[in-house]
Design an enzyme around this catalytic site. Structure first.
Site, PDB file in Angstrom:
ATOM      1  N   ALA A   1      -0.582  -5.553 -20.495  1.00  0.00           N
ATOM      2  CA  ALA A   1       0.058  -4.721 -19.517  1.00  0.00           C
ATOM      3  C   ALA A   1       1.348  -5.372 -19.081  1.00  0.00           C
ATOM      4  O   ALA A   1       1.869  -6.352 -19.655  1.00  0.00           O
ATOM      5  CB  ALA A   1      -1.053  -4.468 -18.671  1.00  0.00           C
ATOM      6  N   ASN A   2       1.630  -5.173 -17.804  1.00  0.00           N
ATOM      7  CA  ASN A   2       2.845  -5.854 -17.033  1.00  0.00           C
ATOM      8  C   ASN A   2       2.400  -5.678 -15.584  1.00  0.00           C
ATOM      9  O   ASN A   2       1.581  -4.930 -15.121  1.00  0.00           O
ATOM     10  CB  ASN A   2       4.395  -5.054 -17.612  1.00  0.00           C
ATOM     11  CG  ASN A   2       4.297  -3.515 -17.288  1.00  0.00           C
ATOM     12  OD1 ASN A   2       4.091  -3.350 -16.217  1.00  0.00           O
ATOM     13  ND2 ASN A   2       4.344  -2.877 -18.396  1.00  0.00           N
ATOM     14  N   ARG A   3       3.569  -6.364 -15.118  1.00  0.00           N
ATOM     15  CA  ARG A   3       3.272  -6.385 -13.534  1.00  0.00           C
ATOM     16  C   ARG A   3       3.837  -5.373 -12.683  1.00  0.00           C
ATOM     17  O   ARG A   3       3.852  -5.284 -11.419  1.00  0.00           O
ATOM     18  CB  ARG A   3       4.142  -7.376 -12.859  1.00  0.00           C
ATOM     19  CG  ARG A   3       3.559  -8.836 -13.501  1.00  0.00           C
ATOM     20  CD  ARG A   3       4.572  -9.975 -12.772  1.00  0.00           C
ATOM     21  NE  ARG A   3       4.455 -11.390 -13.407  1.00  0.00           N
ATOM     22  CZ  ARG A   3       3.153 -12.006 -13.133  1.00  0.00           C
ATOM     23  NH1 ARG A   3       2.160 -11.677 -12.270  1.00  0.00           N
ATOM     24  NH2 ARG A   3       3.125 -13.136 -13.744  1.00  0.00           N
TER      25      ARG A   3
ATOM     26  N   ALA B   1       6.843   1.293 -16.423  1.00  0.00           N
ATOM     27  CA  ALA B   1       7.064   0.214 -17.091  1.00  0.00           C
ATOM     28  C   ALA B   1       6.012   0.312 -18.317  1.00  0.00           C
ATOM     29  O   ALA B   1       5.135  -0.298 -18.126  1.00  0.00           O
ATOM     30  CB  ALA B   1       6.702  -1.061 -16.177  1.00  0.00           C
TER      31      ALA B   1
END
Ligand code: CTP
Ligand code: CA
Length: 231
Positions: free
Chosen positions: A33-35, A102
């Protein structure tokens, strides 16, 4: 009041907004995943609804409260997000699509059915093979015959923000790009504020640092201005 004068400016217009990160499973207990917090996309969905728009929000996992008056569909992976977004576009004929999500660019090539186990203490992990995810913004931009009149992307950049955003605008085939600097030292991703550049085919606007809610309100107004000129 300003607010009261603005209310209803987007009545009769419909928007698709994607938001949040995607989670790409590796095995039943792990994901890539990402932030992204989803906050900018949720704020935008809310601001559009505040101006009277009919808003569908397709959201990855965020834990945020669904904005009032917005239809929300939840998903985890990029492929699920793509399916929800494209199905919604076909069912709904949106006037605009705004991709703030995102989306993970790659996913593990294989999703293991069982948890990947260590067999010994000094076990080296197997290399992680990744494959590309669908590009939802690019697919929406080239969609026919249901392409929304206005397709807007966001661009997360850590350097050369304007040049990269300009290239992205061309590459994706969208109408506008909202670019932001998410580099080290910026606390944009996951943070409360955003500083963006709004880029169209022939204009570039540098906005000041604002709360994500304020960026959302300004963007909703800019969209309302665009629709009132276009129609
Ligand atoms: N996007 C998307 N689907 C993807 C990747 C990106 O819809 N698989 C959208 C994002 O929602 C955003 C825009 O494309 O509106 C740009 O995303 P970004 O990650 O900044 O650009 P990429 O084209 O993925 O390029 P890179 O990550 O290499 O900068
Ligand atoms: Ca990306």
């Amino acid at each position: 009041r300003q607010q009261a004068r603005q209310a209803g400016r987007l009545a009769g217009k419909s928007f698709l907004v994607t938001a949040g990160p995607t989670h790409e499973p590796l095995d039943p207990v792990r994901y890539l995943a990402n932030r992204s917090s989803g906050r900018q996309g949720y704020a935008l969905a809310e601001s559009l609804a505040d101006l009277g728009a009919d808003v569908t929000l397709v959201s990855g996992p965020t834990g945020l409260r669904a904005p009032a008056g917005v239809t929300v569909s939840f998903c985890e992976t990029a492929r699920q997000m793509r399916d929800l977004a494209l199905n919604a576009v076909q069912a709904h004929r949106f006037d605009a699509a705004i991709c703030t999500a995102a989306v993970a660019d790659w996913r593990p090539a294989v999703m293991q059915d069982q948890k990947i186990k260590k067999t010994g203490r000094d076990d080296q992990p197997a290399p992680l093979a990744l494959i590309p995810n669908p590009d939802i913004l690019a697919e929406l931009s080239e969609l026919s015959p249901f392409r929304p009149s206005l397709v807007v992307g966001f661009a997360a950049e850590t350097e050369k923000v304007e040049a990269h955003a300009r290239a992205k605008l061309e590459r994706k085939g969208c109408n506008w790009i909202v670019a932001n600097d998410v580099g080290a030292g910026s606390d944009v991703m996951g943070g409360p504020d955003n500083q963006v550049i709004l880029m169209t085919q022939d204009t570039v606007e540098h906005w000041p640092r604002l709360s994500k809610e304020e960026v959302a309100r300004r963007l909703a107004m800019t969209l309302a201005d665009w629709f009132s000129k276009a129609n």
